[in-house]
Structure formats: C-alpha cells, structure tokens
Design a protein around this motif. Structure first.
Motif: not given
Length: 217
Positions: A158-164
């Motif tokens: 939620a804090t990393g992968c979803d924003h890459m």
C-alpha cells in the motif's frame, strides 16, 4: 539516487526471505500455467509437506489467497492491475503488483516477457519487452519507472508497490515526484539495478527458478 535508495525501496524482507526462497518461484510457475497455487501442488513441487507449505503460505503477509488457501498472487497475480505481463511460452497473462515486479519477476518463470501498462499521468501506453539479457525494447523509449524511497515495512504494497508505475517520460513523472518521496529511473537502468539487488538478496530464489524453468521447459 544510489543503490541504497533502490534497495530500501525494493529490497527483500528478512522475515519472509526463507519462505520466498522455497515457494516464490514454484508459485509463479503454477500461476503462469493458469491455475492457483495450492498447498498440495506446492508440496509436490518443493518436496515439502503439505501442512508445512500451508503454514508457510500463511506467513506470507502480502500473498493473495482464495477461500481454500490457494495462492492467487504474489508479485504476479491473476487479479487485474494496470500492469499486464505476458510471459513467453505461457498461455495465461498475469498482472504485476507494480512496475518493478513487472520488470523483475517474469524472469523466474520464462526467458522473455512483454509488459503492457499505461502512464498514470498522460494515459499513454507503455510497453516493455524483456529477454534474458535485460530490456529488448521500450515504447516510448523515454519511459521511466517510479520508486518510493522508503515504503512502510508494515505494508509495503500500500505504501510502496501501489505507487510504483511506468511513466511515459521523466517529464510526465514530475507531478508524481512532487507528491511522493521517491525517484525515477529509465526502464533499462531500473532492470539492471533490480536484477543486481535480486541477485544479492534472493540468490537462492533465482537459482532455483532457473533450474525449474529448465526442468519444465
């Protein structure tokens, strides 16, 4: 941007590394064959006990599972995302949780893959063709990959992968960079860096994946 930044963004989780070394490649191979990964099939693929495998899967905090405990996704998934991955020699496309997963994980299943995504800023289609040596083709050539610098270890997806994401260009990623503590890399550079980190972090996983790819070719 240094290696430490990328390692923090996409590095392995020590608490789950041993399980991933044993199960990740078999899970991805089974998913690419078009079926969920059951504990029974994973036990046959790994020579582990079925109950042991089920317990190991239960400890994978991010694994997507169905009501029967079968794995539906772990980096690559049946569940649609913006990043569609077609792996050479496999009939079923999969979906990557994020752009780095799309660039790295197909290599555990087959020698080549094609990724289709869309720039979240412009809507422009971004495609990447991978082979054993790295990136064979990128369209548009200016495409970049975004990385969150320090995801929360408690919820990396939620804090990393979803924003890459894949962006059509560094200019298209400018708004994302203003809103996130992160950085972008050209696609080919991202693949080289991700593979280097994977080799140091999950050497056993990649070695096993290569052996299984050969055995099941």
């Amino acid at each position: 941007m240094g290696t430490e930044d990328l390692n923090t963004s996409c590095g392995c989780d020590d608490s789950e590394r041993e399980i991933l070394e044993r199960l990740h490649a078999p899970i991805l191979r089974i998913l690419a064959d078009g079926r969920p990964a059951s504990a029974a099939e994973l036990a046959r693929a790994t020579a582990l006990g079925e109950e042991q495998v089920a317990a190991m899967v239960g400890r994978l905090s991010l694994a997507e599972v169905d009501g029967s405990g079968r794995v539906l996704g772990l980096g690559l998934s049946f569940i649609p995302t913006p990043h569609r991955v077609s792996i050479e020699g496999r009939h079923e496309p999969l979906y990557a949780w994020c752009a780095p997963d799309a660039l790295l994980l197909p290599g555990t299943v087959g020698p080549a893959a094609r990724i289709a995504s869309a720039c979240p800023a412009t809507g422009e289609r971004v495609t990447v063709t991978l082979d054993a040596t790295g990136v064979a083709e990128v369209e548009p050539p200016s495409a970049v990959v975004s990385f969150v610098r320090v995801p929360d270890p408690a919820d990396r997806r939620a804090t990393g992968c979803d924003h890459m994401h894949f962006f059509a260009s560094a200019e298209a990623a400018a708004g994302w960079l203003e809103e996130h503590d992160g950085f972008v890399l050209p696609v080919a550079e991202a693949v080289r860096a991700l593979r280097a980190i994977a080799e140091s972090c999950n050497a056993a996983l990649l070695s096993r994946a290569g052996e299984e790819t050969t055995e099941h070719a």
